[in-house]
Design a protein around this motif. Sequence first.
Motif, PDB file in Angstrom:
ATOM      1  N   ILE A 130       0.607  -1.186  -0.144  1.00  0.00           N
ATOM      2  CA  ILE A 130       0.100   0.034   0.147  1.00  0.00           C
ATOM      3  C   ILE A 130       0.956   1.222   0.265  1.00  0.00           C
ATOM      4  CG2 ILE A 130      -1.659   1.251   1.488  1.00  0.00           C
ATOM      5  CD1 ILE A 130      -2.993  -1.488   2.115  1.00  0.00           C
ATOM      6  N   VAL A 131       2.007   1.379   0.806  1.00  0.00           N
ATOM      7  CA  VAL A 131       2.887   2.153   0.990  1.00  0.00           C
ATOM      8  C   VAL A 131       3.593   2.673  -0.394  1.00  0.00           C
ATOM      9  CG1 VAL A 131       4.905   3.429   1.932  1.00  0.00           C
ATOM     10  CG2 VAL A 131       3.256   2.487   3.312  1.00  0.00           C
ATOM     11  N   CYS A 166       2.984   5.711  -2.777  1.00  0.00           N
ATOM     12  CA  CYS A 166       4.150   6.433  -3.283  1.00  0.00           C
ATOM     13  C   CYS A 166       4.362   6.520  -4.861  1.00  0.00           C
ATOM     14  CB  CYS A 166       5.407   5.895  -2.599  1.00  0.00           C
ATOM     15  SG  CYS A 166       5.489   6.289  -0.964  1.00  0.00           S
ATOM     16  N   ALA A 167       3.998   5.503  -5.517  1.00  0.00           N
ATOM     17  CA  ALA A 167       4.169   5.602  -7.039  1.00  0.00           C
ATOM     18  C   ALA A 167       3.052   6.333  -7.726  1.00  0.00           C
ATOM     19  CB  ALA A 167       3.955   3.832  -7.663  1.00  0.00           C
ATOM     20  N   LEU A 219       0.416   7.225   5.077  1.00  0.00           N
ATOM     21  CA  LEU A 219       0.620   7.316   6.173  1.00  0.00           C
ATOM     22  C   LEU A 219       0.270   6.268   7.252  1.00  0.00           C
ATOM     23  CD1 LEU A 219       0.555  11.234   6.620  1.00  0.00           C
ATOM     24  CD2 LEU A 219       2.677   9.744   6.542  1.00  0.00           C
ATOM     25  N   VAL A 220      -1.191   6.053   7.345  1.00  0.00           N
ATOM     26  CA  VAL A 220      -1.583   4.902   7.955  1.00  0.00           C
ATOM     27  C   VAL A 220      -0.895   3.612   7.724  1.00  0.00           C
ATOM     28  CG1 VAL A 220      -3.918   3.806   8.601  1.00  0.00           C
ATOM     29  CG2 VAL A 220      -3.929   5.982   8.116  1.00  0.00           C
ATOM     30  N   ALA A 221      -0.716   3.451   6.433  1.00  0.00           N
ATOM     31  CA  ALA A 221      -0.024   2.132   6.234  1.00  0.00           C
ATOM     32  C   ALA A 221       1.298   2.056   6.630  1.00  0.00           C
ATOM     33  CB  ALA A 221      -0.328   1.593   4.720  1.00  0.00           C
ATOM     34  N   LEU A 222       2.003   3.254   6.522  1.00  0.00           N
ATOM     35  CA  LEU A 222       3.416   3.044   7.133  1.00  0.00           C
ATOM     36  C   LEU A 222       3.498   3.092   8.363  1.00  0.00           C
ATOM     37  CD1 LEU A 222       6.334   3.495   6.342  1.00  0.00           C
ATOM     38  CD2 LEU A 222       5.940   6.089   6.655  1.00  0.00           C
ATOM     39  N   GLY A 251      -8.686  -0.454  -5.473  1.00  0.00           N
ATOM     40  CA  GLY A 251      -7.522  -1.416  -4.999  1.00  0.00           C
ATOM     41  C   GLY A 251      -6.825  -1.271  -3.908  1.00  0.00           C
ATOM     42  N   LEU A 252      -6.732   0.063  -3.303  1.00  0.00           N
ATOM     43  CA  LEU A 252      -6.300   0.228  -1.998  1.00  0.00           C
ATOM     44  C   LEU A 252      -7.030  -0.166  -0.789  1.00  0.00           C
ATOM     45  CD1 LEU A 252      -4.289   3.741  -2.782  1.00  0.00           C
ATOM     46  CD2 LEU A 252      -3.414   1.746  -2.308  1.00  0.00           C
TER      47      LEU A 252
END
Length: 164
Positions: free
Chosen positions: A12-13, A17-18, A50-53, A149-150
């Motif tokens: 997800i991160v 980012c991509a 941010l949440v995924a990170l 998708g996310l």
Amino acid sequence: MSLTPRWIYAFIVASCCALLGYALYTQYVDGLHPCPLCITQRAFFVLIALVALIALITNPHQKGRYVATAFMLLSSIAGGSVAYRQVWLQSLPPDQVPACGPSLEYMFSNLPFGEAFSTLMLGDGNCAEVVWTLFGLSMPNWSMFAFIGLGLAAIASALPMIKR
């Protein structure tokens, strides 16, 4: 190597980012200026990342995974709704497109926050212009698919059958 929530969070991160990297590329290299709805979609991609990170770093237990999933899913739904709004604006006949509004900088420096925020969320004529397509779909169409998708990836991270 088995599929774990941390791998999903990393995916997800990396995906966010991509997506954000490509958005910045189209802005600064290709010269496509983002409209208010595009900027709002970027903000939701940042929030999801941010949440995924945070979840990737902290590796939460089941309750924490549910909380992270809820935040990512809500952000995906909100971002997808903004993308859908822009797709809808782009599908309007030219005579029904709302007038173009002031720039984002002007709105936030000269209008009350609530009015600037509502203008940002509704979009304007700038948001109805299609300036980029891939396989016949505009950037908001692709953003909408990315949010879907996310959201699905976020749900997968909380499934109990995914090994910790």
